[in-house]
Design a protein around this motif. Sequence first.
Motif, PDB file in Angstrom:
ATOM      1  N   ASN A 102      -6.604  -4.952  -1.306  1.00 10.48           N
ATOM      2  CA  ASN A 102      -5.499  -4.040  -1.613  1.00 10.48           C
ATOM      3  C   ASN A 102      -4.140  -4.458  -1.040  1.00 10.48           C
ATOM      4  O   ASN A 102      -3.111  -3.957  -1.478  1.00 10.48           O
ATOM      5  N   PHE A 103      -4.118  -5.374  -0.072  1.00  8.73           N
ATOM      6  CA  PHE A 103      -2.837  -5.763   0.539  1.00  8.73           C
ATOM      7  C   PHE A 103      -1.994  -6.519  -0.497  1.00  8.73           C
ATOM      8  O   PHE A 103      -2.441  -7.490  -1.086  1.00  8.73           O
ATOM      9  N   GLY A 104      -0.810  -6.016  -0.731  1.00  9.01           N
ATOM     10  CA  GLY A 104       0.076  -6.604  -1.729  1.00  9.01           C
ATOM     11  C   GLY A 104      -0.218  -6.152  -3.145  1.00  9.01           C
ATOM     12  O   GLY A 104       0.469  -6.543  -4.085  1.00  9.01           O
ATOM     13  N   GLU A 105      -1.238  -5.318  -3.308  1.00 10.93           N
ATOM     14  CA  GLU A 105      -1.590  -4.760  -4.618  1.00 10.93           C
ATOM     15  C   GLU A 105      -1.235  -3.272  -4.652  1.00 10.93           C
ATOM     16  O   GLU A 105      -0.475  -2.833  -5.497  1.00 10.93           O
ATOM     17  N   THR A 106      -1.812  -2.501  -3.746  1.00 10.24           N
ATOM     18  CA  THR A 106      -1.484  -1.080  -3.616  1.00 10.24           C
ATOM     19  C   THR A 106      -0.961  -0.743  -2.226  1.00 10.24           C
ATOM     20  O   THR A 106      -0.222   0.224  -2.067  1.00 10.24           O
ATOM     21  N   VAL A 107      -1.349  -1.532  -1.222  1.00 12.58           N
ATOM     22  CA  VAL A 107      -0.852  -1.342   0.145  1.00 12.58           C
ATOM     23  C   VAL A 107       0.218  -2.391   0.415  1.00 12.58           C
ATOM     24  O   VAL A 107      -0.024  -3.589   0.243  1.00 12.58           O
ATOM     25  N   PHE A 108       1.382  -1.927   0.814  1.00 13.51           N
ATOM     26  CA  PHE A 108       2.509  -2.813   1.089  1.00 13.51           C
ATOM     27  C   PHE A 108       3.082  -2.511   2.470  1.00 13.51           C
ATOM     28  O   PHE A 108       2.909  -1.400   2.991  1.00 13.51           O
ATOM     29  N   LEU A 109       3.763  -3.486   3.034  1.00 11.91           N
ATOM     30  CA  LEU A 109       4.552  -3.240   4.236  1.00 11.91           C
ATOM     31  C   LEU A 109       5.810  -2.531   3.781  1.00 11.91           C
ATOM     32  O   LEU A 109       6.660  -3.110   3.118  1.00 11.91           O
ATOM     33  N   MET A 121      10.845   5.597  -3.888  1.00 11.56           N
ATOM     34  CA  MET A 121      10.026   4.513  -3.390  1.00 11.56           C
ATOM     35  C   MET A 121      10.734   3.839  -2.212  1.00 11.56           C
ATOM     36  O   MET A 121      11.930   3.602  -2.248  1.00 11.56           O
ATOM     37  N   ARG A 122       9.971   3.541  -1.179  1.00 13.77           N
ATOM     38  CA  ARG A 122      10.516   2.859  -0.004  1.00 13.77           C
ATOM     39  C   ARG A 122      10.709   1.371  -0.303  1.00 13.77           C
ATOM     40  O   ARG A 122      10.041   0.809  -1.158  1.00 13.77           O
ATOM     41  N   ASP A 123      11.587   0.749   0.456  1.00  8.98           N
ATOM     42  CA  ASP A 123      11.720  -0.698   0.371  1.00  8.98           C
ATOM     43  C   ASP A 123      10.438  -1.331   0.894  1.00  8.98           C
ATOM     44  O   ASP A 123       9.775  -0.775   1.779  1.00  8.98           O
ATOM     45  N   ARG A 124      10.112  -2.509   0.362  1.00  3.20           N
ATOM     46  CA  ARG A 124       8.882  -3.195   0.736  1.00  3.20           C
ATOM     47  C   ARG A 124       9.165  -4.613   1.196  1.00  3.20           C
ATOM     48  O   ARG A 124      10.091  -5.250   0.715  1.00  3.20           O
ATOM     49  N   ILE A 125       8.328  -5.079   2.094  1.00  2.00           N
ATOM     50  CA  ILE A 125       8.313  -6.492   2.464  1.00  2.00           C
ATOM     51  C   ILE A 125       7.150  -7.098   1.699  1.00  2.00           C
ATOM     52  O   ILE A 125       6.001  -6.686   1.858  1.00  2.00           O
ATOM     53  N   ILE A 126       7.447  -8.040   0.836  1.00  3.26           N
ATOM     54  CA  ILE A 126       6.426  -8.655   0.000  1.00  3.26           C
ATOM     55  C   ILE A 126       5.786  -9.814   0.759  1.00  3.26           C
ATOM     56  O   ILE A 126       6.474 -10.737   1.195  1.00  3.26           O
ATOM     57  N   VAL A 127       4.471  -9.737   0.914  1.00  5.89           N
ATOM     58  CA  VAL A 127       3.693 -10.779   1.583  1.00  5.89           C
ATOM     59  C   VAL A 127       2.827 -11.444   0.521  1.00  5.89           C
ATOM     60  O   VAL A 127       2.076 -10.766  -0.185  1.00  5.89           O
ATOM     61  N   LYS A 128       2.952 -12.750   0.416  1.00 12.45           N
ATOM     62  CA  LYS A 128       2.147 -13.507  -0.550  1.00 12.45           C
ATOM     63  C   LYS A 128       0.868 -13.947   0.139  1.00 12.45           C
ATOM     64  O   LYS A 128       0.790 -15.022   0.726  1.00 12.45           O
ATOM     65  N   LYS A 129      -0.143 -13.084   0.062  1.00 14.45           N
ATOM     66  CA  LYS A 129      -1.367 -13.303   0.829  1.00 14.45           C
ATOM     67  C   LYS A 129      -2.072 -14.601   0.471  1.00 14.45           C
ATOM     68  O   LYS A 129      -2.750 -15.180   1.302  1.00 14.45           O
ATOM     69  N   GLU A 130      -1.894 -15.083  -0.753  1.00 19.31           N
ATOM     70  CA  GLU A 130      -2.544 -16.339  -1.142  1.00 19.31           C
ATOM     71  C   GLU A 130      -1.959 -17.546  -0.411  1.00 19.31           C
ATOM     72  O   GLU A 130      -2.574 -18.603  -0.390  1.00 19.31           O
ATOM     73  N   PRO A 163       2.357  -0.316   7.055  1.00 25.11           N
ATOM     74  CA  PRO A 163       1.477  -0.600   5.916  1.00 25.11           C
ATOM     75  C   PRO A 163       1.101   0.727   5.247  1.00 25.11           C
ATOM     76  O   PRO A 163       0.554   1.623   5.907  1.00 25.11           O
ATOM     77  N   TYR A 164       1.420   0.843   3.962  1.00 24.17           N
ATOM     78  CA  TYR A 164       1.289   2.143   3.323  1.00 24.17           C
ATOM     79  C   TYR A 164       1.050   1.994   1.831  1.00 24.17           C
ATOM     80  O   TYR A 164       1.574   1.084   1.193  1.00 24.17           O
ATOM     81  N   ASP A 165       0.281   2.912   1.268  1.00 20.65           N
ATOM     82  CA  ASP A 165       0.036   2.996  -0.170  1.00 20.65           C
ATOM     83  C   ASP A 165       0.703   4.271  -0.674  1.00 20.65           C
ATOM     84  O   ASP A 165       0.222   5.371  -0.396  1.00 20.65           O
TER      85      ASP A 165
END
Length: 105
Positions: free
Chosen positions: A92-99, A1-10, A78-80
């Motif tokens: 899907n952003f932050g759910e299945t699609v992440f930076l 798994m790649r490292d991710r940047i977590i974006v809190k879309k809310e 941005p990738y799933d």
Amino acid sequence: MRDRIIVKKELIPYGFNIALGKEKFNMRFAYNKQADLFTVSLYRDGKLLCHAEPVVYGVSLFRDVYESGVFPMPDIVPYDESGQEQSVTWENFGETVFLTIDNGK
């Protein structure tokens, strides 16, 4: 798994500081509900490097304006990883699609 940047879309519009490679940056996110489009602006040392870059599935952020020594070294895409999605949406952003960070590993 790649490292991710977590974006809190809310929390959008919002931003945060992040270390990418050996440098520190500030990423600020916005969302256009009508277009279902996320954007990100990138700052380094308080200086705007890129304003309102669209977050497009499978496309490296800042690739059109990249300048060596100024922008982050690793690609941010941005990738799933499950392969289910082909676009970036509010659902899907932050759910299945992440930076994801593609640092060549």
